[in-house]
Design a protein around this motif. Structure first.
Motif, PDB file in Angstrom:
ATOM      1  N   ILE A   1      32.169  52.289  46.434  1.00 25.22           N
ATOM      2  CA  ILE A   1      32.162  50.829  46.598  1.00 25.22           C
ATOM      3  C   ILE A   1      31.814  50.150  45.285  1.00 25.22           C
ATOM      4  N   ILE A   2      30.722  50.569  44.669  1.00 24.99           N
ATOM      5  CA  ILE A   2      30.266  49.867  43.468  1.00 24.99           C
ATOM      6  C   ILE A   2      31.147  50.188  42.270  1.00 24.99           C
ATOM      7  N   THR A   3      31.749  51.374  42.244  1.00 25.40           N
ATOM      8  CA  THR A   3      32.656  51.707  41.139  1.00 25.40           C
ATOM      9  C   THR A   3      33.899  50.836  41.171  1.00 25.40           C
ATOM     10  N   ARG A   4      34.459  50.619  42.365  1.00 21.37           N
ATOM     11  CA  ARG A   4      35.645  49.767  42.460  1.00 21.37           C
ATOM     12  C   ARG A   4      35.321  48.325  42.078  1.00 21.37           C
ATOM     13  N   LEU A   5      34.137  47.853  42.470  1.00 18.85           N
ATOM     14  CA  LEU A   5      33.740  46.506  42.068  1.00 18.85           C
ATOM     15  C   LEU A   5      33.526  46.441  40.560  1.00 18.85           C
ATOM     16  N   ALA A   6      32.862  47.439  39.998  1.00 20.57           N
ATOM     17  CA  ALA A   6      32.608  47.449  38.557  1.00 20.57           C
ATOM     18  C   ALA A   6      33.915  47.457  37.771  1.00 20.57           C
ATOM     19  N   GLU A   7      34.903  48.206  38.245  1.00 21.51           N
ATOM     20  CA  GLU A   7      36.193  48.256  37.561  1.00 21.51           C
ATOM     21  C   GLU A   7      36.899  46.900  37.619  1.00 21.51           C
ATOM     22  N   CYS A   8      36.775  46.221  38.749  1.00 15.26           N
ATOM     23  CA  CYS A   8      37.356  44.882  38.879  1.00 15.26           C
ATOM     24  C   CYS A   8      36.703  43.912  37.900  1.00 15.26           C
ATOM     25  N   LEU A   9      35.379  43.900  37.868  1.00 10.89           N
ATOM     26  CA  LEU A   9      34.668  42.976  36.996  1.00 10.89           C
ATOM     27  C   LEU A   9      34.924  43.289  35.529  1.00 10.89           C
ATOM     28  N   ARG A  10      35.038  44.551  35.207  1.00  9.03           N
ATOM     29  CA  ARG A  10      35.353  44.917  33.817  1.00  9.03           C
ATOM     30  C   ARG A  10      36.751  44.422  33.445  1.00  9.03           C
ATOM     31  N   ALA A  11      37.688  44.514  34.383  1.00 13.28           N
ATOM     32  CA  ALA A  11      39.046  44.029  34.117  1.00 13.28           C
ATOM     33  C   ALA A  11      39.045  42.527  33.854  1.00 13.28           C
TER      34      ALA A  11
ATOM     35  N   ASN B   1      35.451  33.359  52.143  1.00 13.07           N
ATOM     36  CA  ASN B   1      36.160  34.085  51.087  1.00 13.07           C
ATOM     37  C   ASN B   1      35.452  35.373  50.672  1.00 13.07           C
ATOM     38  N   ALA B   2      34.791  36.012  51.646  1.00 12.61           N
ATOM     39  CA  ALA B   2      34.147  37.293  51.379  1.00 12.61           C
ATOM     40  C   ALA B   2      35.208  38.343  51.055  1.00 12.61           C
ATOM     41  N   LEU B   3      34.823  39.315  50.241  1.00 13.50           N
ATOM     42  CA  LEU B   3      35.764  40.286  49.690  1.00 13.50           C
ATOM     43  C   LEU B   3      35.717  41.632  50.399  1.00 13.50           C
ATOM     44  N   HIS B   4      36.897  42.189  50.639  1.00 14.91           N
ATOM     45  CA  HIS B   4      37.033  43.592  51.011  1.00 14.91           C
ATOM     46  C   HIS B   4      37.398  44.378  49.763  1.00 14.91           C
ATOM     47  N   LEU B   5      37.334  45.692  49.824  1.00 13.82           N
ATOM     48  CA  LEU B   5      37.619  46.494  48.636  1.00 13.82           C
ATOM     49  C   LEU B   5      39.055  46.331  48.163  1.00 13.82           C
ATOM     50  N   ASP B   6      39.994  46.160  49.091  1.00 14.21           N
ATOM     51  CA  ASP B   6      41.380  45.936  48.676  1.00 14.21           C
ATOM     52  C   ASP B   6      41.514  44.625  47.901  1.00 14.21           C
ATOM     53  N   ASP B   7      40.698  43.635  48.243  1.00 16.77           N
ATOM     54  CA  ASP B   7      40.713  42.370  47.508  1.00 16.77           C
ATOM     55  C   ASP B   7      40.229  42.581  46.078  1.00 16.77           C
ATOM     56  N   VAL B   8      39.195  43.376  45.936  1.00 16.14           N
ATOM     57  CA  VAL B   8      38.641  43.673  44.615  1.00 16.14           C
ATOM     58  C   VAL B   8      39.710  44.326  43.740  1.00 16.14           C
ATOM     59  N   ASP B   9      40.444  45.279  44.324  1.00 21.49           N
ATOM     60  CA  ASP B   9      41.518  45.942  43.579  1.00 21.49           C
ATOM     61  C   ASP B   9      42.619  44.955  43.205  1.00 21.49           C
ATOM     62  N   ALA B  10      42.931  44.033  44.113  1.00 22.47           N
ATOM     63  CA  ALA B  10      43.988  43.053  43.859  1.00 22.47           C
ATOM     64  C   ALA B  10      43.608  42.110  42.717  1.00 22.47           C
ATOM     65  N   ILE B  11      42.338  41.727  42.644  1.00 25.21           N
ATOM     66  CA  ILE B  11      41.882  40.869  41.548  1.00 25.21           C
ATOM     67  C   ILE B  11      42.032  41.602  40.219  1.00 25.21           C
ATOM     68  N   ALA B  12      41.646  42.868  40.203  1.00 22.59           N
ATOM     69  CA  ALA B  12      41.786  43.653  38.972  1.00 22.59           C
ATOM     70  C   ALA B  12      43.247  43.713  38.535  1.00 22.59           C
ATOM     71  N   ASP B  13      44.139  43.949  39.487  1.00 19.01           N
ATOM     72  CA  ASP B  13      45.566  44.008  39.160  1.00 19.01           C
ATOM     73  C   ASP B  13      46.066  42.672  38.614  1.00 19.01           C
ATOM     74  N   ALA B  14      45.544  41.577  39.140  1.00 21.77           N
ATOM     75  CA  ALA B  14      46.030  40.246  38.767  1.00 21.77           C
ATOM     76  C   ALA B  14      45.658  39.859  37.342  1.00 21.77           C
TER      77      ALA B  14
ATOM     78  N   PHE C   1      33.436  29.382  46.927  1.00 20.42           N
ATOM     79  CA  PHE C   1      34.209  30.182  45.977  1.00 20.42           C
ATOM     80  C   PHE C   1      34.296  31.591  46.545  1.00 20.42           C
ATOM     81  N   GLY C   2      33.155  32.120  46.937  1.00 24.01           N
ATOM     82  CA  GLY C   2      33.138  33.429  47.565  1.00 24.01           C
ATOM     83  C   GLY C   2      31.733  33.810  47.989  1.00 24.01           C
ATOM     84  N   ALA C   3      31.619  34.472  49.136  1.00 24.28           N
ATOM     85  CA  ALA C   3      30.321  34.878  49.672  1.00 24.28           C
ATOM     86  C   ALA C   3      29.947  36.296  49.280  1.00 24.28           C
ATOM     87  N   GLY C   4      30.698  36.888  48.339  1.00 21.47           N
ATOM     88  CA  GLY C   4      30.397  38.254  47.923  1.00 21.47           C
ATOM     89  C   GLY C   4      31.166  39.264  48.760  1.00 21.47           C
ATOM     90  N   MET C   5      30.686  40.491  48.787  1.00 24.85           N
ATOM     91  CA  MET C   5      31.341  41.530  49.581  1.00 24.85           C
ATOM     92  C   MET C   5      31.132  41.240  51.071  1.00 24.85           C
TER      93      MET C   5
END
Length: 247
Positions: A78-88, A24-37, A58-62
């Motif tokens: 990369i890190i900005t998109r992840l940070a935005e997801c986690l903030r969401a 369940n490792a994450l790509h950047l599009d996955d990170v964006d999808a989590i934020a949207d969800a 659960f997940g192996a990270g990026m």
């Protein structure tokens, strides 16, 4: 499989990391999808549960391909998109709950830390192994000392060590710890049931205050709390909740 799956069942939205062949490792599009969800949720959704497909992780990270395919100048994006997801996730208007069904590492561990609550079974491993790749653990890794204390947090981020959630020093990370994976759903359901009792409005306000308390000292936190109390107390939903409450 790939992009996280989103499923609504009444008041509960489940977001499932869905790349089992890669833990369940994450790509950047996955990170964006989590934020949207977890953003602009319909009124009927009162709780969001995040989990992973299968019983391995659960997940192996990026995903390592994210780093391997990136150029030297791509780190900020990369890190900005992840940070935005986690903030969401951290500031979602409803409670978020991480159902840790297996290993939870790197960015996935930060995702679990960003959630309000965590449920895990004995033997689940957590850690921030990025330093072993020459990459620092950042963004919501900053929450780790609040749960495991400064000494263990510093060891984890400096060495990339991985720990079981049932170890004494790590156990405060989780709100419910069950013996084996078969008990996860019951523990999640129990927490969800309690989260559905308060009004959506008061939980949204309380979550905003939790974020404020993390950022401000005691004086600013108290002042913000007074304002929030007054605003929420005046809401029709609050008046209705007070009327129907029975101890």
């Amino acid at each position: 499989m790939g992009t996280p799956r989103v499923h609504d069942d009444g008041p509960v939205r489940t977001v499932t990391l869905d790349r089992p062949g890669a833990a369940n490792a994450l790509h950047l599009d996955d990170v964006d999808a989590i934020a949207d969800a977890v953003t602009d949720l319909p009124d009927r959704v009162r709780v969001v549960v995040l989990t992973g497909t299968g019983d391995r992780a659960f997940g192996a990270g990026m995903h390592l391909d994210v780093f391997r395919d990136a150029g030297p100048g791509d780190g900020r994006e990369i890190i900005t998109r992840l940070a935005e997801c986690l903030r969401a996730v951290r500031t979602a208007p409803v409670p978020t709950l991480a159902r840790l069904n297996g290993a939870c590492l790197g960015a996935a561990f930060e995702l679990a830390l960003a959630c309000d609550l965590r449920v895990a079974h004995s033997g689940v491993r957590v850690g921030l192994p990025e330093v072993r790749l020459g990459i620092p653990s950042v963004v919501d890794a900053a929450l780790l000392p609040r749960y495991v204390g400064a000494a263990l947090a510093q060891e984890m981020v400096l060495t990339g060590s991985v720990h079981r959630v049932d170890e004494p020093g790590v156990a405060p990370l989780v709100n419910r710890l069950v013996e084996d994976p078969s008990g996860l759903d019951a523990a999640v359901d129990d927490l969800v049931t309690t989260l559905l009792v308060p009004t959506r409005e008061v939980l949204a306000a309380q979550k905003e205050l939790l974020e404020t308390w993390r950022e401000l000292g005691i004086t600013g936190s108290v002042d913000a709390s007074v304002d929030t109390f007054a605003e929420v107390f005046a809401l029709p939903a609050t008046r209705a909740a007070i009327t129907r409450y029975r101890p």
